[in-house]
Design an enzyme around this catalytic site. Sequence first.
Site, mmCIF file in Angstrom:
data_model
loop_
_atom_site.group_PDB
_atom_site.id
_atom_site.type_symbol
_atom_site.label_atom_id
_atom_site.label_comp_id
_atom_site.label_asym_id
_atom_site.label_seq_id
_atom_site.Cartn_x
_atom_site.Cartn_y
_atom_site.Cartn_z
ATOM 1 N N ILE A 157 45.095 31.673 72.719
ATOM 2 C CA ILE A 157 46.065 30.464 73.444
ATOM 3 C C ILE A 157 47.391 30.830 73.378
ATOM 4 C CG2 ILE A 157 46.199 28.021 72.838
ATOM 5 C CD1 ILE A 157 43.709 27.837 71.553
ATOM 6 N N ARG A 178 49.730 38.136 61.320
ATOM 7 C CA ARG A 178 49.507 38.975 60.306
ATOM 8 C C ARG A 178 49.460 40.435 60.678
ATOM 9 N NH1 ARG A 178 44.240 36.071 57.802
ATOM 10 N NH2 ARG A 178 44.063 35.636 59.874
ATOM 11 N N SER A 237 47.462 23.033 67.656
ATOM 12 C CA SER A 237 46.154 23.722 66.919
ATOM 13 C C SER A 237 45.215 22.812 65.975
ATOM 14 C CB SER A 237 46.923 24.795 65.938
ATOM 15 O OG SER A 237 47.767 24.281 65.168
ATOM 16 N N ARG A 238 45.807 22.258 64.814
ATOM 17 C CA ARG A 238 45.126 21.384 63.784
ATOM 18 C C ARG A 238 46.345 20.679 63.139
ATOM 19 N NH1 ARG A 238 41.136 22.110 66.188
ATOM 20 N NH2 ARG A 238 38.971 22.346 65.426
ATOM 21 N N GLU A 267 44.108 11.895 62.169
ATOM 22 C CA GLU A 267 43.704 12.025 63.434
ATOM 23 C C GLU A 267 42.401 11.103 63.572
ATOM 24 O OE1 GLU A 267 42.148 15.120 66.794
ATOM 25 O OE2 GLU A 267 44.255 15.625 65.975
ATOM 26 N N HIS A 286 44.736 14.773 71.635
ATOM 27 C CA HIS A 286 43.843 15.935 71.443
ATOM 28 C C HIS A 286 42.953 16.358 72.614
ATOM 29 C CE1 HIS A 286 41.791 18.569 67.911
ATOM 30 N NE2 HIS A 286 41.788 19.264 68.962
ATOM 31 N N ILE A 287 43.914 16.590 73.723
ATOM 32 C CA ILE A 287 43.002 16.699 74.960
ATOM 33 C C ILE A 287 43.202 18.236 75.551
ATOM 34 C CG2 ILE A 287 43.655 14.509 75.975
ATOM 35 C CD1 ILE A 287 46.115 15.668 77.629
#
Length: 325
Positions: A157, A178, A237-238, A267, A286-287
């Site tokens: 992404i 990382r 992301s979250r 959320e 959150h689309i």
Amino acid sequence: MMTVFIDRIIPQIGLDLLKKAGISYEQHTENRELAPEELIERCKQHDALLSAGWGPLDQSFLNACKHLKVISLHSVGYDRVDVKTATKLKIPVGNTPDVLSEATADTAFLLMLTVSRKALYLHKKIIKGEWGFSQPIDDLGFSLNGKTLGVFGLGNIGFELAKKAKAAFNMPIIYHNRSTNEIAEKELGAKRVSFDELVKESDVLAAFSSLTAETKNKFNADIFSKMKSSAIFINASRGGVHNEDDLIAALNAKTIWGAGLDVTNPEPMKPDNPLLEMPNVAVFPHIGSATVEARDGMAKLAAENVIAALSGLKLPNIVNPEVYQ
């Protein structure tokens, strides 16, 4: 006949694949989240769960439904699943990687543009009848051209967003991972940097990491204080990756310039959240994967995971491959 319970209405392509494979399904079609005890009772009647819901699939759920042959998520993220317990119970957990990368990157790109030009806030002024006399110095945004894009978690992404930012605005790309993303470095000239440098040098800082113990509340008051006062923070992301109270405080104090969120913490977001009234903030519900193409792809992969498991095969997209050891 093997059966699967589906906790949301998913695209038809997934249902057609299940039917073609001879798998019967029951689909929850009410516009509400099932309570934990309801989900347990429904799953007890089936061999598999295809889950597009938001509720936790925790130790309590898993111990009550240890008979399940697979949990197939209609998502990339799997932080709501107690993967350790699922593995212990020999339940494979599948997800849907890659198919929503472009759609989610488009959403992050839209957030970046929307915030930089205060577009949602100014649209609201029209609705409120406040589009009238203005001075040339009023409601100014800023150009993204040549600004530095920093990506926290440069995977599929993040790479798609970086490509768009480079092509549209010639934005230099820095990232913190990382491991080295050799393709991004070769094709986009991306530079891998320390997390501290990422925070300090980014004009737009976009988070695309999964939610883990390490990344929970990663972007907090301390981190916002190290960012440029002209910087935009983007989270697609979250929601748990940022501390929302700290973000609100940083924006109010002008510690950072703006924020664009496709995910919130908690959320759904409450309608009285102060972020919704800030000029330099854009919040989407959150689309990220909400395109026909992405959701069809997700339904296809989720169904294929179910079909594989109920056919005695390994999941093509599995979160916990150690379950087969």
